[in-house]
Design a protein around this motif. Structure first.
Motif, PDB file in Angstrom:
ATOM      1  N   LYS A 103      26.626   7.983  17.252  1.00 61.14           N
ATOM      2  CA  LYS A 103      26.672   7.947  18.849  1.00 61.14           C
ATOM      3  C   LYS A 103      25.202   7.592  19.484  1.00 61.14           C
ATOM      4  O   LYS A 103      25.158   7.403  20.504  1.00 61.14           O
ATOM      5  N   HIS A 104      24.463   7.835  18.589  1.00 67.03           N
ATOM      6  CA  HIS A 104      22.798   7.479  18.971  1.00 67.03           C
ATOM      7  C   HIS A 104      22.812   6.093  18.520  1.00 67.03           C
ATOM      8  O   HIS A 104      23.391   5.434  17.811  1.00 67.03           O
ATOM      9  N   LYS A 105      21.525   5.400  18.964  1.00 71.68           N
ATOM     10  CA  LYS A 105      21.254   4.186  18.802  1.00 71.68           C
ATOM     11  C   LYS A 105      20.993   4.226  17.380  1.00 71.68           C
ATOM     12  O   LYS A 105      20.235   4.959  16.751  1.00 71.68           O
ATOM     13  N   HIS A 106      21.654   3.315  16.556  1.00 77.33           N
ATOM     14  CA  HIS A 106      21.684   3.323  15.029  1.00 77.33           C
ATOM     15  C   HIS A 106      21.770   2.061  14.784  1.00 77.33           C
ATOM     16  O   HIS A 106      21.866   0.964  15.341  1.00 77.33           O
ATOM     17  N   GLU A 107      21.195   1.694  13.318  1.00 76.71           N
ATOM     18  CA  GLU A 107      21.461   0.470  12.554  1.00 76.71           C
ATOM     19  C   GLU A 107      22.147   0.846  11.175  1.00 76.71           C
ATOM     20  O   GLU A 107      22.002   1.934  10.763  1.00 76.71           O
ATOM     21  N   ILE A 108      23.036  -0.082  10.800  1.00 77.60           N
ATOM     22  CA  ILE A 108      23.631   0.320   9.523  1.00 77.60           C
ATOM     23  C   ILE A 108      22.741  -0.658   8.413  1.00 77.60           C
ATOM     24  O   ILE A 108      22.546  -1.763   8.227  1.00 77.60           O
ATOM     25  N   LEU A 109      22.659   0.180   7.322  1.00 76.99           N
ATOM     26  CA  LEU A 109      21.987  -0.200   6.096  1.00 76.99           C
ATOM     27  C   LEU A 109      22.689  -1.221   5.178  1.00 76.99           C
ATOM     28  O   LEU A 109      22.345  -1.740   4.391  1.00 76.99           O
ATOM     29  N   THR A 110      24.025  -0.421   5.096  1.00 77.79           N
ATOM     30  CA  THR A 110      25.085  -0.933   4.077  1.00 77.79           C
ATOM     31  C   THR A 110      25.614  -2.155   4.275  1.00 77.79           C
ATOM     32  O   THR A 110      26.866  -2.338   4.633  1.00 77.79           O
ATOM     33  N   THR A 111      24.921  -3.308   4.799  1.00 80.58           N
ATOM     34  CA  THR A 111      25.596  -4.510   4.993  1.00 80.58           C
ATOM     35  C   THR A 111      25.323  -5.484   3.844  1.00 80.58           C
ATOM     36  O   THR A 111      24.676  -5.227   2.746  1.00 80.58           O
ATOM     37  N   GLY A 112      26.067  -6.623   3.718  1.00 76.62           N
ATOM     38  CA  GLY A 112      26.138  -7.605   2.575  1.00 76.62           C
ATOM     39  C   GLY A 112      26.412  -6.869   1.033  1.00 76.62           C
ATOM     40  O   GLY A 112      26.049  -7.126   0.083  1.00 76.62           O
ATOM     41  N   GLY A 113      27.566  -6.098   1.342  1.00 74.86           N
ATOM     42  CA  GLY A 113      28.244  -5.462   0.190  1.00 74.86           C
ATOM     43  C   GLY A 113      27.308  -4.111  -0.358  1.00 74.86           C
ATOM     44  O   GLY A 113      27.923  -3.799  -1.609  1.00 74.86           O
ATOM     45  N   LYS A 114      26.371  -3.657   0.215  1.00 79.18           N
ATOM     46  CA  LYS A 114      25.555  -2.596  -0.639  1.00 79.18           C
ATOM     47  C   LYS A 114      26.205  -1.348  -0.282  1.00 79.18           C
ATOM     48  O   LYS A 114      26.765  -1.099   0.683  1.00 79.18           O
ATOM     49  N   ARG A 115      26.261  -0.491  -1.243  1.00 81.28           N
ATOM     50  CA  ARG A 115      26.743   0.849  -1.126  1.00 81.28           C
ATOM     51  C   ARG A 115      25.881   1.687  -1.728  1.00 81.28           C
ATOM     52  O   ARG A 115      25.338   1.788  -2.788  1.00 81.28           O
TER      53      ARG A 115
END
Length: 235
Positions: free
Chosen positions: A186-198
């Motif tokens: 709910k805070h301003k965020h970004e997602i690191l796990t894009t492009g299939g990364k786990r």
């Protein structure tokens, strides 16, 4: 802006609260949990392709003697990975961060792991202005008892990094969340796990009872070669 990346791990510092957390005061709990930390979480930290980070494993000062006795049974930890008493944590954190303008607080439990490139990702990633959290939505669940693995994705799991201005943090400012880890998104965020990364691996072992329910919710693979290939990216 210069940044300091700190992996923050709670060992048994919550035991000061009493209640169900009091189990963390017992020698039996500490001995077992230390063995799990050394076998999985520490190996993940040592395997990081970029070692420019610090780790603090927080324990309650009430168990100083027991924790130190258990640590003495294992090889000495590198200088950037330290067990620290809860009442000394913030002072040591402040000295570690020093003049760096940003503090990246990486959350990790003492029995889980991150992908070996996680720290390097944090060094290289350029978040947008005002971003407060970097969230890892995709990872794995490892059933260490039966040596099998399943994929898992969650919108706001307990695998994230807070980004603070160091001066504000040490002046007492903290981000507030509703509903614990699920509120981070709910805070301003970004997602690191894009492009299939786990980027994370939850380790299910015989005594982390809260995670036992995960074993019934996912489809696991048991092929030893495939499981070992995945594990090699984390530990």
């Amino acid at each position: 802006m210069t940044k300091s990346i700190v992996v923050e791990i709670e060992f048994n510092n919550r035991s000061n609260r009493g209640g169900v957390y009091r189990v963390g005061l017992t020698p039996q709990w500490i001995k077992y949990r230390m063995s799990i930390f050394m076998k999985y979480t520490l190996q993940s930290l040592l395997k990081q392709s970029n070692q420019h980070f610090h780790t603090f494993i927080r324990y309650t000062e009430r168990t100083e003697a027991i924790v130190r006795a258990e640590l003495a049974k294992y090889p000495k930890l590198p200088s950037h990975i330290r067990f620290v008493a809860e009442n000394k944590y913030e002072d040591k954190l402040r000295k570690t961060v020093g003049s760096n303008e940003l503090l990246y607080l990486v959350r990790l439990d003492c029995d889980d792991t991150y992908h070996h490139t996680l720290i390097d990702q944090l060094h290289k990633y350029k978040p947008k202005q005002g971003t407060r959290a970097l969230i890892n939505q995709a990872g794995y669940i490892y059933d260490s008892v039966k040596h099998r693995i399943a994929t898992v994705s969650k919108s706001s799991p307990p695998f994230y990094t807070w980004i603070y201005k160091s001066e504000q943090y040490f002046n007492g400012f903290r981000y507030k969340t509703v509903d614990g880890h699920s509120g981070v998104i709910k805070h301003k965020h970004e997602i690191l796990t894009t492009g299939g990364k786990r980027n994370y691996m939850v380790v299910v072992h015989s005594k982390n009872t809260l995670n036992q329910r995960l074993l019934k919710r996912h489809t696991f693979i048991s092929n030893r070669a495939k499981v070992n290939a995945i594990l090699s990216q984390y530990i």
